[in-house]
Design an enzyme around this catalytic site. Structure first.
Site, PDB file in Angstrom:
ATOM      1  N   VAL A   1       0.405  -1.275   0.176  1.00 20.36           N
ATOM      2  CA  VAL A   1      -0.324  -0.067  -0.081  1.00 20.36           C
ATOM      3  C   VAL A   1       0.845   1.034  -0.205  1.00 20.36           C
ATOM      4  O   VAL A   1       1.941   1.342   0.657  1.00 20.36           O
ATOM      5  CB  VAL A   1      -0.786   0.348   0.516  1.00 20.36           C
ATOM      6  CG1 VAL A   1      -1.538   1.410   0.773  1.00 20.36           C
ATOM      7  CG2 VAL A   1      -1.819  -0.981   1.869  1.00 20.36           C
ATOM      8  N   CYS A   2       0.637   2.108  -0.813  1.00 24.94           N
ATOM      9  CA  CYS A   2       1.254   3.219  -1.275  1.00 24.94           C
ATOM     10  C   CYS A   2      -0.124   4.668   0.161  1.00 24.94           C
ATOM     11  O   CYS A   2      -0.779   4.668  -0.495  1.00 24.94           O
ATOM     12  CB  CYS A   2       1.374   3.803  -1.870  1.00 24.94           C
ATOM     13  SG  CYS A   2       1.961   5.807  -1.980  1.00 24.94           S
ATOM     14  N   LEU A   3       0.643   4.569   1.014  1.00 20.88           N
ATOM     15  CA  LEU A   3      -0.482   5.136   2.151  1.00 20.88           C
ATOM     16  C   LEU A   3       0.854   6.066   2.659  1.00 20.88           C
ATOM     17  O   LEU A   3       1.505   6.004   3.784  1.00 20.88           O
ATOM     18  CB  LEU A   3      -0.526   4.535   3.251  1.00 20.88           C
ATOM     19  CG  LEU A   3      -2.100   4.888   4.024  1.00 20.88           C
ATOM     20  CD1 LEU A   3      -3.523   5.841   3.155  1.00 20.88           C
ATOM     21  CD2 LEU A   3      -2.626   3.453   4.848  1.00 20.88           C
TER      22      LEU A   3
END
Length: 227
Positions: A90-92
């Site tokens: 995930v790119c968070l």
């Protein structure tokens, strides 16, 4: 930071998560399982392209938590530019700019926001590259239905398929067509029924919730032992 200090911080966060996850997310998240340093949650957004689906996510904390961010991975396929459909990475923003004051509930709420607000400018998933953004809804629905998208096929999202079938919007056809015909209309059809209420709990779901409640009490007891 010692293991006991780390575990105390994790258990404190986990205890808070059990108490507040449903109310703080308006019923869009629940705990599936938890152990000493990781928790598995189910995310079921009620708006956006993925409304009425259920996504399983694991949040794993290291021995340096909460100083360092937890590791977050999706176990469920999702058509999203900021979530790798194969690895679950995930790119968070909250993970990239982590502060020790953040907690597990902050992560869950950020994930729900991310699902509903994809950022194609920070895409990490080449699978979701779109020349025509009008196809986003169509491809999202096909992934949820377990139909081929961009030459790949993933397991269907059971919760979404049950909802879509009940409301007459389950896409059919194994062959994918990338033309624009109907790309907008298919989402318009779905939005007419997006606001329906969630189905009542089954006996199995009730038993699962009871098990989670029992574990929550155990976590509370463990947390009390640390303070």
């Amino acid at each position: 930071m010692s293991r006991s200090t780390t575990q105390r911080s994790y258990l404190k966060d986990l205890h808070q998560l059990y108490r507040m996850i449903e109310a703080s997310t308006h019923g869009q998240a629940s705990i599936v399982a938890a152990n000493e340093m990781s928790v598995v949650v189910s995310l079921h957004p009620n708006s956006g392209y993925n409304a009425h689906a259920a996504f399983t996510v694991e949040i794993k904390c290291s021995l340096t938590f909460p100083r360092d961010a937890p590791e977050v991975k999706f176990a469920s396929p999702i058509f999203h530019p900021n979530i790798d459909i194969e690895t679950g990475d995930v790119c968070l923003n909250i993970l990239d700019k982590w502060l020790s004051c953040y907690n597990l509930l902050d992560v869950v709420k950020s994930l729900l926001f991310l699902i509903d607000h994809p950022n194609f400018d920070s895409a990490i998933n080449p699978f979701t590259h779109l020349e025509n953004m009008k196809l986003l809804a169509k491809k999202t629905m096909r992934v949820l239905a377990g139909l081929p998208v961009n030459g790949q096929q993933f397991a269907p999202n059971k919760a979404w398929c049950e909802w879509a079938e009940a409301h007459g919007c389950l896409p059919a056809g194994e062959e994918e067509e990338n033309d624009e015909d109907g790309a907008g209309n298919i989402w318009e059809d779905v939005t007419q029924v997006v606001g329906v209420e969630r189905e009542p709990e089954t006996d199995d779901e009730h038993e699962a919730i009871s098990s989670v409640d029992a574990f929550a009490n155990k976590v509370g007891a463990l947390f009390s032992a640390f303070i």
